[in-house]
Design a protein around this motif. Structure first.
Motif, PDB file in Angstrom:
ATOM      1  N   LEU A 109       0.856  -1.186   0.000  1.00 34.50           N
ATOM      2  CA  LEU A 109       0.000   0.000   0.000  1.00 34.50           C
ATOM      3  C   LEU A 109       0.895   1.240   0.000  1.00 34.50           C
ATOM      4  CD1 LEU A 109      -2.863   1.284   0.302  1.00 34.50           C
ATOM      5  CD2 LEU A 109      -2.545   1.098   2.783  1.00 34.50           C
ATOM      6  N   ILE A 110       0.593   2.193  -0.898  1.00 35.06           N
ATOM      7  CA  ILE A 110       1.361   3.440  -0.974  1.00 35.06           C
ATOM      8  C   ILE A 110       0.420   4.601  -0.699  1.00 35.06           C
ATOM      9  CG2 ILE A 110       2.833   4.908  -2.398  1.00 35.06           C
ATOM     10  CD1 ILE A 110       3.424   2.387  -4.104  1.00 35.06           C
ATOM     11  N   LEU A 111       0.737   5.379   0.322  1.00 35.06           N
ATOM     12  CA  LEU A 111      -0.088   6.530   0.689  1.00 35.06           C
ATOM     13  C   LEU A 111       0.514   7.801   0.105  1.00 35.06           C
ATOM     14  CD1 LEU A 111      -0.750   5.708   4.460  1.00 35.06           C
ATOM     15  CD2 LEU A 111      -2.137   5.080   2.459  1.00 35.06           C
ATOM     16  N   SER A 112      -0.269   8.467  -0.740  1.00 37.32           N
ATOM     17  CA  SER A 112       0.128   9.757  -1.299  1.00 37.32           C
ATOM     18  C   SER A 112      -1.097  10.689  -1.245  1.00 37.32           C
ATOM     19  CB  SER A 112       0.621   9.580  -2.741  1.00 37.32           C
ATOM     20  OG  SER A 112       1.086  10.813  -3.253  1.00 37.32           O
ATOM     21  N   PRO A 113      -1.587  10.932  -0.014  1.00 37.86           N
ATOM     22  CA  PRO A 113      -2.875  11.628   0.121  1.00 37.86           C
ATOM     23  C   PRO A 113      -2.798  13.139   0.004  1.00 37.86           C
ATOM     24  CG  PRO A 113      -2.047  11.054   2.284  1.00 37.86           C
ATOM     25  CD  PRO A 113      -1.058  10.498   1.288  1.00 37.86           C
ATOM     26  N   GLY A 114      -1.580  13.693  -0.043  1.00 38.62           N
ATOM     27  CA  GLY A 114      -1.448  15.149  -0.166  1.00 38.62           C
ATOM     28  C   GLY A 114      -1.800  15.876   1.117  1.00 38.62           C
ATOM     29  N   GLY A 115      -2.356  17.062   0.956  1.00 39.28           N
ATOM     30  CA  GLY A 115      -2.667  17.883   2.119  1.00 39.28           C
ATOM     31  C   GLY A 115      -3.983  18.613   1.948  1.00 39.28           C
ATOM     32  N   THR A 116      -4.421  19.223   3.044  1.00 36.49           N
ATOM     33  CA  THR A 116      -5.671  19.978   3.074  1.00 36.49           C
ATOM     34  C   THR A 116      -5.367  21.422   3.412  1.00 36.49           C
ATOM     35  OG1 THR A 116      -6.772  17.990   3.895  1.00 36.49           O
ATOM     36  CG2 THR A 116      -7.975  20.070   4.109  1.00 36.49           C
ATOM     37  N   PRO A 117      -5.939  22.382   2.654  1.00 35.66           N
ATOM     38  CA  PRO A 117      -5.676  23.790   2.966  1.00 35.66           C
ATOM     39  C   PRO A 117      -6.099  24.141   4.393  1.00 35.66           C
ATOM     40  CG  PRO A 117      -6.772  23.578   0.842  1.00 35.66           C
ATOM     41  CD  PRO A 117      -6.808  22.225   1.483  1.00 35.66           C
ATOM     42  N   ILE A 118      -5.251  24.899   5.063  1.00 38.63           N
ATOM     43  CA  ILE A 118      -5.562  25.354   6.419  1.00 38.63           C
ATOM     44  C   ILE A 118      -6.461  26.584   6.312  1.00 38.63           C
ATOM     45  CG2 ILE A 118      -4.592  26.314   8.550  1.00 38.63           C
ATOM     46  CD1 ILE A 118      -1.980  24.742   7.820  1.00 38.63           C
ATOM     47  N   ILE A 119      -7.615  26.528   6.989  1.00 42.80           N
ATOM     48  CA  ILE A 119      -8.533  27.667   7.017  1.00 42.80           C
ATOM     49  C   ILE A 119      -8.700  28.096   8.472  1.00 42.80           C
ATOM     50  CG2 ILE A 119     -10.858  28.507   6.469  1.00 42.80           C
ATOM     51  CD1 ILE A 119     -10.978  26.333   4.310  1.00 42.80           C
ATOM     52  N   PRO A 120      -8.096  29.231   8.861  1.00 42.81           N
ATOM     53  CA  PRO A 120      -8.211  29.678  10.257  1.00 42.81           C
ATOM     54  C   PRO A 120      -9.667  29.900  10.649  1.00 42.81           C
ATOM     55  CG  PRO A 120      -6.573  30.975   9.049  1.00 42.81           C
ATOM     56  CD  PRO A 120      -7.316  30.165   8.040  1.00 42.81           C
ATOM     57  N   LYS A 121     -10.002  29.547  11.884  1.00 45.80           N
ATOM     58  CA  LYS A 121     -11.363  29.793  12.389  1.00 45.80           C
ATOM     59  C   LYS A 121     -11.548  31.299  12.546  1.00 45.80           C
ATOM     60  CE  LYS A 121     -11.884  25.356  14.698  1.00 45.80           C
ATOM     61  NZ  LYS A 121     -12.010  24.630  15.991  1.00 45.80           N
ATOM     62  N   THR A 122     -12.455  31.847  11.753  1.00 46.07           N
ATOM     63  CA  THR A 122     -12.669  33.295  11.720  1.00 46.07           C
ATOM     64  C   THR A 122     -14.157  33.579  11.793  1.00 46.07           C
ATOM     65  OG1 THR A 122     -10.743  33.468  10.252  1.00 46.07           O
ATOM     66  CG2 THR A 122     -12.168  35.408  10.421  1.00 46.07           C
ATOM     67  N   PRO A 123     -14.615  34.302  12.805  1.00 39.29           N
ATOM     68  CA  PRO A 123     -16.045  34.636  12.902  1.00 39.29           C
ATOM     69  C   PRO A 123     -16.530  35.345  11.641  1.00 39.29           C
ATOM     70  CG  PRO A 123     -14.911  35.226  14.937  1.00 39.29           C
ATOM     71  CD  PRO A 123     -13.855  34.827  13.957  1.00 39.29           C
ATOM     72  N   GLY A 124     -17.641  34.860  11.088  1.00 38.29           N
ATOM     73  CA  GLY A 124     -18.250  35.504   9.930  1.00 38.29           C
ATOM     74  C   GLY A 124     -17.656  35.120   8.593  1.00 38.29           C
ATOM     75  N   LEU A 125     -16.673  34.225   8.589  1.00 38.85           N
ATOM     76  CA  LEU A 125     -15.997  33.884   7.331  1.00 38.85           C
ATOM     77  C   LEU A 125     -16.967  33.312   6.300  1.00 38.85           C
ATOM     78  CD1 LEU A 125     -13.200  33.885   5.982  1.00 38.85           C
ATOM     79  CD2 LEU A 125     -12.874  31.552   6.832  1.00 38.85           C
ATOM     80  N   GLU A 126     -17.997  32.617   6.785  1.00 46.21           N
ATOM     81  CA  GLU A 126     -18.972  32.011   5.864  1.00 46.21           C
ATOM     82  C   GLU A 126     -19.774  33.056   5.080  1.00 46.21           C
ATOM     83  OE1 GLU A 126     -20.948  32.962   9.642  1.00 46.21           O
ATOM     84  OE2 GLU A 126     -19.095  31.893   9.150  1.00 46.21           O
ATOM     85  N   SER A 127     -19.756  34.322   5.546  1.00 48.51           N
ATOM     86  CA  SER A 127     -20.490  35.383   4.840  1.00 48.51           C
ATOM     87  C   SER A 127     -19.685  35.965   3.678  1.00 48.51           C
ATOM     88  CB  SER A 127     -20.862  36.512   5.820  1.00 48.51           C
ATOM     89  OG  SER A 127     -19.691  37.209   6.249  1.00 48.51           O
ATOM     90  N   SER A 128     -18.407  35.607   3.584  1.00 46.32           N
ATOM     91  CA  SER A 128     -17.524  36.150   2.549  1.00 46.32           C
ATOM     92  C   SER A 128     -17.364  35.168   1.388  1.00 46.32           C
ATOM     93  CB  SER A 128     -16.142  36.454   3.135  1.00 46.32           C
ATOM     94  OG  SER A 128     -16.235  37.363   4.211  1.00 46.32           O
TER      95      SER A 128
END
Length: 442
Positions: A109-128
């Motif tokens: 088995l070879i794992l090459s899953p890459g990475g996930t972008p870091i999204i800082p927890k920011t109040p109201g970010l979902e409105s942008s």
């Protein structure tokens, strides 16, 4: 016949599959990837968004159909591997279209899953309007948004490679661009004086910088920053960094290291010797210090893929570690680094010296020449080269590659004097800037 299952079908996964097939014509190879595309050139995505590359499909190196027809490799996209049973040597796979799961057995088995972008927890970010740029689909979403909504401004959060490349490309599209960076400098993998040259270039092209800062609150287009500024932007590009995708490995109790990557040995094996890890999620070592190191760039993934393929097919070639050699285009300047920076050397209490060299890229009397700033760190006792940074208008790639080679070969500052480097007025000077650095170190 050996059965090899690979998780991830981008740089590491697609490459290791091709390499294995080259050395083993009979192995059964199956690749799973949760995305809709495979084997794309992620490094080209900012330039597609900026219009420098006009055909986004040119980034796609291969399709599942081509892999099957030309290499007899079975690629299944929109399939997520959700668990590993190490004892039975099977993975559980979820078909994202049908939501049906099934088991797939493996010998390796070879794992090459890459990475996930870091999204800082920011109040109201979902409105942008907020985007990340990690995969082909992200790129297409940003392209579509710019084309249909015709935004006038963007805030980029993070001043690393992607952030700076995107700043250039968005400015070239006519947008007003601001960068919010939590550290006190842009490109914080570089020394302060090298970083200052990059900052100067950004400011010269109208990019606004908010250093030592982060977004504390978002309200649509209105953003509050930690130091009190209030700024406005039609959309946000989160470019803070990438967190290695290790959830699958953790569930399988594979060792996770201090860089949060999957720990590997010199052959890229995990603590389960039938499971390998490569690419952005794999933790390796620093070439110079032997410390844990993870470099989420294309070259390491491709080199690791080769070493794994050779190891699986019976040839033991050790991976000797990472220098982190990298280069980035920022408007008219190229910015490159290799080896250890000043902060790492100081933090490790290493006995080192540094020098800076300002030169022309090539003959000053030749009409097409630019300035180059070169900085080298070297061991005070052995005089071996430990790290280097180069910033300039042209010829930066040549110098950083020479210096990366010098570190790999264990060369000293005195050896840099003796390197016989190519010279003609359009390309260099009789004593190249790298030679001059060697003489200056005397």
């Amino acid at each position: 016949m050996k059965k090899i299952v690979i998780v991830g079908a981008v740089a590491g996964g697609a490459t290791v599959a091709s390499q294995i097939r080259y050395y083993d014509k009979d192995a059964q190879i199956v690749i799973f990837d949760q995305d809709e595309t495979m084997s794309y050139a992620a490094c080209g995505m900012p330039y597609v968004i900026g219009g420098e590359i006009t055909d986004s499909s040119s980034l796609l190196a291969a399709t599942p159909e081509e892999f099957k027809k030309e290499k007899n490799i079975d690629v299944r996209l929109k399939h997520r591997v959700i668990s590993i049973n190490r004892e039975l040597k099977v993975v559980e796979v979820l078909n994202l279209d049908t939501q049906q799961s099934f088991e797939e057995s493996y010998d390796v088995l070879i794992l090459s899953p890459g990475g996930t972008p870091i999204i800082p927890k920011t109040p109201g970010l979902e409105s942008s309007n907020m985007f990340t740029l990690r995969n082909f689909n992200d790129m297409e979403k940003i392209k579509h948004y710019i084309k249909t909504e015709q935004p006038k401004s963007c805030v980029i959060v993070g001043a690393g490679f992607i952030g700076l490349e995107m700043a250039e490309n968005l400015v070239n599209l006519g947008l007003n661009v601001s960068i919010v960076e939590k550290s006190q400098q842009v490109m914080n993998i570089m020394d302060v004086d090298s970083s200052a040259l990059v900052e100067k270039e950004l400011l010269a092209h109208g990019v606004k910088l908010f250093k030592g800062n982060f977004i504390t609150k978002a309200n649509g287009q209105h953003l509050d920053l930690d130091l009190g500024e209030k700024i406005q932007a039609d959309f946000i590009l989160m470019s803070v960094g990438v967190s290695p995708s290790t959830e699958l490995a953790e569930k399988a109790q594979l060792a996770i290291g201090e860089t949060r990557g999957i720990v590997t040995n010199e052959y890229l094996q995990t603590n389960d010797l039938s499971i390998y890890a490569i690419g952005d999620a794999a933790e390796n070592i620093d070439f110079i210090t032997g410390d844990a190191k993870r470099v989420p760039l294309a070259w390491p993934a491709h080199r690791q893929a080769y070493i794994v393929a050779r190891h699986i097919t019976g040839d033991n070639i050790p991976f000797k570690g990472l220098l982190g050699t990298s280069i980035c285009k920022v408007f008219t300047q190229s910015v490159a680094t290799t080896g250890l920076n000043e902060k790492t050397l100081t933090d490790r209490h290493m006995n080192f010296k540094s020098l800076t060299q300002k030169s022309n890229s090539n003959a000053g009397y030749y009409p097409d020449h630019e300035k180059i700033f070169l900085k080298i760190h070297y061991d005070a006792a052995t005089r071996k080269v430990l790290g280097a940074q180069v910033v300039g208008g042209k010829g930066v790639d040549k110098r950083i590659d020479v210096l990366s080679t010098a570190i790999y070969a264990g060369l000293t500052m005195d050896d840099l004097q003796a390197l016989e480097l190519a010279y003609a007025p359009p390309y260099s000077t009789p004593k190249d800037p790298v030679n001059m650095a060697g003489y200056k170190a005397k």
